[in-house]
Write an enzyme that holds these catalytic residues in place. Structure first.
Site, mmCIF file in Angstrom:
data_model
loop_
_atom_site.group_PDB
_atom_site.id
_atom_site.type_symbol
_atom_site.label_atom_id
_atom_site.label_comp_id
_atom_site.label_asym_id
_atom_site.label_seq_id
_atom_site.Cartn_x
_atom_site.Cartn_y
_atom_site.Cartn_z
ATOM 1 N N TYR A 244 -56.296 -93.500 39.441
ATOM 2 C CA TYR A 244 -55.911 -93.058 38.096
ATOM 3 C C TYR A 244 -55.115 -94.167 37.421
ATOM 4 O O TYR A 244 -54.218 -94.750 38.022
ATOM 5 C CB TYR A 244 -55.053 -91.785 38.173
ATOM 6 C CG TYR A 244 -54.456 -91.423 36.836
ATOM 7 C CD1 TYR A 244 -55.132 -90.558 35.979
ATOM 8 C CD2 TYR A 244 -53.250 -91.973 36.406
ATOM 9 C CE1 TYR A 244 -54.618 -90.250 34.731
ATOM 10 C CE2 TYR A 244 -52.733 -91.671 35.154
ATOM 11 C CZ TYR A 244 -53.419 -90.810 34.321
ATOM 12 O OH TYR A 244 -52.917 -90.528 33.081
ATOM 13 N N GLU B 205 -56.450 -93.502 28.837
ATOM 14 C CA GLU B 205 -56.494 -93.101 30.242
ATOM 15 C C GLU B 205 -57.855 -93.399 30.855
ATOM 16 O O GLU B 205 -58.880 -93.140 30.234
ATOM 17 C CB GLU B 205 -56.215 -91.592 30.271
ATOM 18 C CG GLU B 205 -56.111 -90.974 31.621
ATOM 19 C CD GLU B 205 -55.776 -89.483 31.485
ATOM 20 O OE1 GLU B 205 -54.574 -89.148 31.494
ATOM 21 O OE2 GLU B 205 -56.710 -88.668 31.352
#
Lengths: 287, 378
Positions: free
Chosen positions: B101, B189
Site C-alpha cells: 500500500y 493512493e
C-alpha cells in the site's frame, strides 16, 4: 483589554478596491476601526472613500508609509495565498484572511512558512474578529454585540452572530469575538484563542463554538482541562450531519469515524465544559 | 471531487508510475477488442466511485476475449451500491507476488501532507489500519520542500522492501508525490502496488481525490467529474453556487452560513423533526439565488414544511424576502413555511413578507418548533 485587536490597531486592507473590500472598509471605519491604508497592485497612488484612504501597490510600501500593524485580506481565493505571503514579508504582526475557498495545499505551504516567522494569521474562510466598542476587523456586523467580559471563539460565521446576539439580548457583553474559520488548515486555532482569553484580564468567561470535522475541539478540551481557570461554555454544530458529506465548510466533514459531534461533546463535558443543546441555551449556561 | 481508477492511473502514469497496459470501455464489444489487443488474461474492472467493487462482483478475471466480452456485458449491467456501471477498465492481468500500500493524504493536525506505506497492501488495508496501525509507516512531507529522496528510501527500508526494488520504488513514490502536489489532490493512493512475478513494481489500482477549491486551476480535471455520485438537486444547486446536500427528512431548510445551517438541522432534530436537506445560500445571496434554492427544496416530494432561518450580515434580509416572493409566485408552494429574519434589513424583509401567509418566528428554537409542528400537519 481584549485580545488581538484594540484601539491601537492600524489596519491595511488588501483588495480594498474590490466590491467586498470597499464595502467592509466603510463598515469597519464606521465602527471606529483605524483603517490607515489599502493595497491593490497597479492602483498605487489612488485614494478611495472620498479621499480618506490611500491605496498602495504593495503591503510593504503601505506599512512603510502608514505604520500599519495589521492586515485584512479580501482578495479572491486564487490570489489569497500570495496575499498572505506578501503580508507576512511586509512587517505586519497580524493577518486576517476573510476569503473563502483557498486551496488546502496553498494553506499548508502558507502555514508552514508562517510558522518560521513571528506573524499570526487568522482564517482563511473566517468572519474576522471584533472587540465591541473599540475595533472590528472583517465582516462581523457591528450592532449585534455589546462590550463585556465574555470571550467568544468560533469556527463558524453566522452561527457566531447568532450566539453573540443571543448574549446581547440577555445583557451579556463580549470582550473579543474571534472567528477562526471553517477550513481544515488555518492560522489560529481554538487553543491559541483560549490561551489568550485565559491571559486577558477583561475576559472572565469563554464561549467556544465548534463543529464537526477534525479533532481541534478534542485538543481544546484537553487544554481547558489542564490549563484554564475561567469557565467555558460550548456548542458543537453538526450533530445530525451524515458521514462523508462536506457540510459547506471545507473542514466540516466526518471522515473515517473521526470528527463526530458526539465525540467532541463528550471530550468537552469530560473537561468540565457545559455544552449547550442549541445556541440560545448558551447565555443561560453562562449565568 | 473523486476521480475514477482509470483516470487516477492515467495521471500517475504521466508522472512516471508504471501501470498495467489497458484501456477503458463503455461497451462489451469494445472490452473484447481491448482484450484481443492485449492478448492473454485481462481483468475487467467496473468504474464506479465507491469502495468494495471487488466484493460486489464488479472486478473479474477473463482468460479469453470471448470471456472478456461476456463478463463486461454482465458488469456493465450492474449497479454497485446504487451507482450504475457505465464503464469498465480492461487491464492486462498482473502476476502478483506481493501487494504493497502506498498513499499520500493531508494530515490536518500536522498541517502537512503525509505519505503512508505498508507491506500489507491490498483490499484489507483498512483492517490493517484498524487492528495493527504500527504496520503502516507514516512520513510527513514538508510542503515547502516536497518529498525528499531519503524519505522515500527510509520508507522502502521500513517496510523491508528488498534493495533491488528501491530504485523503482523511489521513482514511484516521487511520481505519486508530484501527482498529488501538481493536481491539488487531497488523496493520491496506489493500492495495491504490486511486485510481479517478473520482479517489476506496478500500480494495479489507483485512487485520487481532488480539492474542489483548487479546480479553478485544473480545468482538465474539473471536466472529469462524474455526476452519477451526486443527487440531481445537488448538481443543480452547484450551478447557482449553493451548498446543498439532500437528506431523508421532511423539513426543508434554507439558511445563510454553513455553521448555522448545520445548527438549524440539529435543532429541528432536537425538537423531534427530521431535516430534508442541508442548504447554505452563502454570504450576500441575492433574490435569484434564493428563488433557485427554494425551487430545489420544493423539488423534493418528501418536503412537508420549509424553515427559512436568515441571520443577516452581508446577506440582506430584504433581498432574501424578495427571492422568496419570486419563487412563491413561480412554484406556488402548498407546504407551510416558517420564516425567521434577524440582522441586516430584517424589518424591511418582514414587511415584504407580511402578506405572504407565512408563519413567523423570533428565536431559533421557536422557529424550529413551529416548523416541526407544521410538518406534522398542525
Amino acid at each position: 483589554m481584549s485580545i488581538l485587536i484594540n484601539k491601537n490597531t492600524r489596519l491595511v486592507v488588501q483588495g480594498i478596491t474590490g466590491n467586498e473590500g470597499l464595502f467592509h472598509t466603510q463598515q469597519m471605519m464606521a465602527y471606529g476601526t483605524n483603517v490607515v491604508a489599502g493595497v491593490t497592485p497597479s492602483k498605487g497612488g489612488e485614494w478611495v472613500l472620498d479621499g480618506k484612504i490611500p491605496v498602495f501597490d504593495s503591503v510593504k510600501i503601505a506599512v512603510e508609509a502608514t505604520g500599519a500593524n495589521t492586515s485584512v485580506i479580501f482578495v479572491p481565493a486564487r490570489f489569497s495565498a500570495d496575499a498572505i505571503f506578501e503580508a507576512a514579508d511586509s512587517g505586519v504582526s497580524f493577518i486576517v484572511c476573510i476569503t473563502e475557498g483557498v486551496p488546502v495545499q496553498d494553506m499548508m505551504r502558507v502555514r508552514n512558512y508562517l510558522d518560521q516567522k513571528k506573524v499570526r494569521l487568522l482564517g482563511p474562510n473566517c468572519p474576522g474578529l471584533i472587540t465591541p466598542g473599540e475595533c472590528k476587523v472583517g465582516i462581523i456586523p457591528g450592532n449585534i454585540s455589546i462590550p463585556g467580559n465574555v470571550g467568544v471563539v468560533s469556527r463558524s460565521g453566522t452561527l457566531t452572530y447568532e450566539v453573540v446576539y443571543a448574549l446581547k439580548l440577555l445583557g451579556l457583553g463580549v470582550s473579543t469575538c474571534v472567528g477562526i474559520g471553517g477550513d481544515p488548515i488555518n492560522g489560529t486555532n481554538f487553543i491559541d484563542c483560549l490561551g489568550m482569553f485565559e491571559a486577558d484580564p477583561k475576559t472572565e468567561k469563554v464561549v467556544m463554538i465548534g463543529e464537526i470535522g477534525g479533532t481541534d475541539e478534542e485538543k481544546a478540551a484537553e487544554f481547558i482541562s489542564n490549563r484554564m481557570t475561567k469557565p467555558v461554555v460550548s456548542f458543537i454544530a453538526g450533530q445530525t450531519a451524515p458521514p462523508g458529506k462536506r457540510m459547506g465548510h471545507a473542514g466540516a466533514i466526518v471522515e473515517g469515524g473521526s470528527g463526530l459531534a458526539a465525540d467532541k461533546v463528550k471530550a468537552l463535558q469530560d473537561a468540565g465544559v457545559k455544552v449547550a443543546k442549541h445556541p440560545e441555551e448558551i447565555p443561560l449556561l453562562l449565568k | 471531487m473523486k476521480l475514477h481508477e482509470y483516470q487516477s492511473k492515467q495521471i500517475f502514469a504521466k508522472y512516471g508510475v508504471p501501470i498495467p497496459k489497458g484501456r477503458v470501455a463503455a461497451t462489451a464489444r469494445e472490452a473484447r477488442q481491448i482484450a484481443e489487443e492485449l492478448g492473454g488474461r485481462v481483468v475487467i474492472k467496473s468504474q464506479v466511485l465507491v469502495g468494495g467493487r471487488g466484493k460486489a462482483g464488479g472486478i473479474k478475471l477473463a482468460k479469453t476475449p470471448q470471456e472478456a466480452e461476456e463478463l463486461a456485458t454482465h458488469i456493465l449491467a450492474m449497479e454497485i451500491k446504487g451507482l450504475p456501471v457505465r464503464k469498465v477498465l480492461v487491464d492486462e492481468a498482473a502476476n502478483i507476488e506481493k501487494e504493497i500500500y502506498l498513499g499520500i493524504t493531508n494530515d490536518r493536525a500536522a498541517r502537512k501532507p503525509v505519505m503512508m506505506c505498508s507491506a500489507a497492501g491490498g483490499v484489507e488495508i483498512e483492517e490493517v489500519a484498524r487492528l495493527t496501525p504500527e504496520k503502516i509507516i507514516k512520513v510527513h512531507i514538508d510542503p515547502l520542500l516536497g518529498l525528499r529522496d531519503y524519505q522515500a528510501r527510509d520508507i522502502a527500508a521500513s517496510i523491508d522492501l528488498p534493495r533491488e526494488h528501491w530504485r523503482a520504488f523511489l521513482q514511484i513514490a516521487m511520481g505519486l508525490w508530484k501527482a498529488y502536489q501538481e493536481c491539488d489532490a487531497t488523496l493520491a493512493e496506489i493500492n495495491p502496488l504490486v511486485i510481479t512475478g517478473s520482479n517489476q513494481l506496478i500500480a494495479v489500482d489507483g485512487k485520487m481525490l481532488i480539492d474542489d477549491n483548487a479546480l479553478f486551476r485544473h480545468t482538465d480535471l474539473a471536466e472529469m467529474r462524474d455526476l452519477d455520485v451526486e443527487a440531481p438537486s445537488e448538481i443543480e444547486a452547484r450551478k447557482y453556487g449553493l451548498s446543498f446536500i439532500k437528506l431523508d427528512g421532511n423539513i426543508g431548510c434554507m439558511v445563510n452560513g454553513a455553521g448555522l445551517a448545520m445548527t438549524s438541522m440539529d435543532i429541528i432534530k432536537l425538537f423531534g423533526g427530521e431535516p430534508a436537506n442541508f442548504l447554505d445560500i452563502g454570504g450576500g445571496a441575492g433574490a435569484d439565488k434564493v428563488s433557485a434554492a427554494m425551487r430545489i427544496i420544493l423539488s423534493d416530494p418528501n418536503v412537508k414544511a420549509i424553515l427559512f432561518n436568515i441571520f443577516g450580515g452581508i446577506t440582506r434580509c430584504d433581498e432574501v424576502a424578495k427571492g422568496i416572493l419570486i419563487a412563491m409566485d413561480e412554484v406556488k408552494p402548498k407546504v407551510p413555511m416558517v420564516v425567521r429574519l434577524v440582522g441586516t434589513n430584517a424589518e424591511e424583509g418582514r414587511q415584504l413578507l407580511a402578506n405572504a401567509n407565512m408563519i413567523t418566528a423570533e428565536t431559533l428554537a421557536d422557529a424550529a418548533q413551529k416548523a416541526v409542528a407544521a410538518a406534522k400537519g398542525g
